[in-house]
Enzyme design. Structure first.
Site, PDB file in Angstrom:
ATOM      1  N   SER A 228       1.055  -0.776   0.262  1.00  0.00           N
ATOM      2  CA  SER A 228       0.365   0.068  -0.023  1.00  0.00           C
ATOM      3  C   SER A 228       0.975   1.624  -0.232  1.00  0.00           C
ATOM      4  CB  SER A 228      -0.631  -0.142   1.429  1.00  0.00           C
ATOM      5  OG  SER A 228      -1.195   1.503   1.633  1.00  0.00           O
TER       6      SER A 228
ATOM      7  N   TYR B 237      -2.094  -0.962  10.741  1.00  0.00           N
ATOM      8  CA  TYR B 237      -2.062  -1.586   8.920  1.00  0.00           C
ATOM      9  C   TYR B 237      -0.870  -1.129   8.380  1.00  0.00           C
ATOM     10  CZ  TYR B 237      -3.922  -1.311   4.290  1.00  0.00           C
ATOM     11  OH  TYR B 237      -3.864  -1.204   2.955  1.00  0.00           O
TER      12      TYR B 237
END
Length: 248
Positions: free
Chosen positions: A130, A143
């Site tokens: 990401s 995350y």
């Protein structure tokens, strides 16, 4: 083989590979999503598995390799969003679950795939990270930490497996048009005490193209990395993000 391939980005990647003529096996934790994907996507092989569990991963690989007769490409797509909160308010259980799926899952699937990929003449591992794997991401520390770990794993494995002709790359999606992003925007809006519309505008203000990324663009990058044209690309972080400059 694609982990978490019954919905979202994973299913979009599966469709793209099928359209390119590949045989595709996916796993997912959701039996409902697998059933729907199996009914609606012609030629898709499905299996219910938890990528954070070694025995479950082994069962998926036993099934998929028997069906495919070998392996050319592994797409480590499985990942969860985790909590949206200040780090001091994140529970140990929430932290551990994010790491179990987003990092341990990549490790377990990759470890099992390597022997089969060494037998291929076009082996490729594609890890979904990401833009949170290259930028700080306040209120989303678990995350972000997991996605930075995926980048480190990718670059290290590219060196380790290069002599076997196996490419290893990471795809770093930006703000993707998806239900998960909608949920994250809503959660961050609540944490910051602003409206979802204002939160979305704030997020996109720091994207060069001021828009979200279609899932099909992520899938297209995955297919490219597995194609003959991508055979000299390894150890790279492929940002498909419309130019994200910072995360808020």
């Amino acid at each position: 083989m694609i982990s978490a391939g019954a919905s979202g980005i994973g299913l979009e990647i599966a469709r793209a590979f099928l359209e390119a003529g590949a045989r595709v096996q996916v796993c997912d934790l959701s039996a409902e999503a697998l059933s729907h994907a199996g009914r609606t996507v012609k030629g898709l092989g499905t299996f219910c598995a938890d990528v954070s569990d070694p025995s479950s991963v082994d069962q998926w690989f036993d099934h998929a390799l028997a069906s495919l007769g070998g392996l050319d490409v592994l797409v480590n797509n499985a990942g969860i969003a985790g909590p949206t909160a200040a780090l001091a308010d994140v529970s140990v259980d929430d932290w551990d679950r994010v790491m179990a799926v987003n990092v341990r899952g990549h490790f377990l699937c990759t470890r099992r795939a390597i022997p089969a990929l060494k037998q291929s003449e076009r082996g490729a591992i594609i890890n979904l990270s990401s833009v949170a794997g290259r930028l700080g991401y306040p209120f989303r520390v678990p995350y972000a930490a997991s996605k930075w770990a995926v980048v480190g794993m990718t670059q290290s494995l590219a060196i380790e497996l290069g002599e076997y002709g196996i490419t290893v790359n990471a795809v770093l999606p930006g703000i993707v048009e998806s239900r998960r992003v909608d949920e994250v925007v809503a959660s961050k809006a609540q944490v910051k005490g602003i409206s979802e519309a204002d939160m979305r505008a704030e997020v996109l203000a720091h994207v060069a193209m001021h828009r979200m990324v279609p899932m099909s663009h992520i899938a297209g990058m995955a297919v490219f990395l597995a194609s003959p044209a991508g055979r000299s690309v390894t150890g790279q972080n492929m940002n498909v993000c419309a130019g994200v400059q910072t995360l808020r």
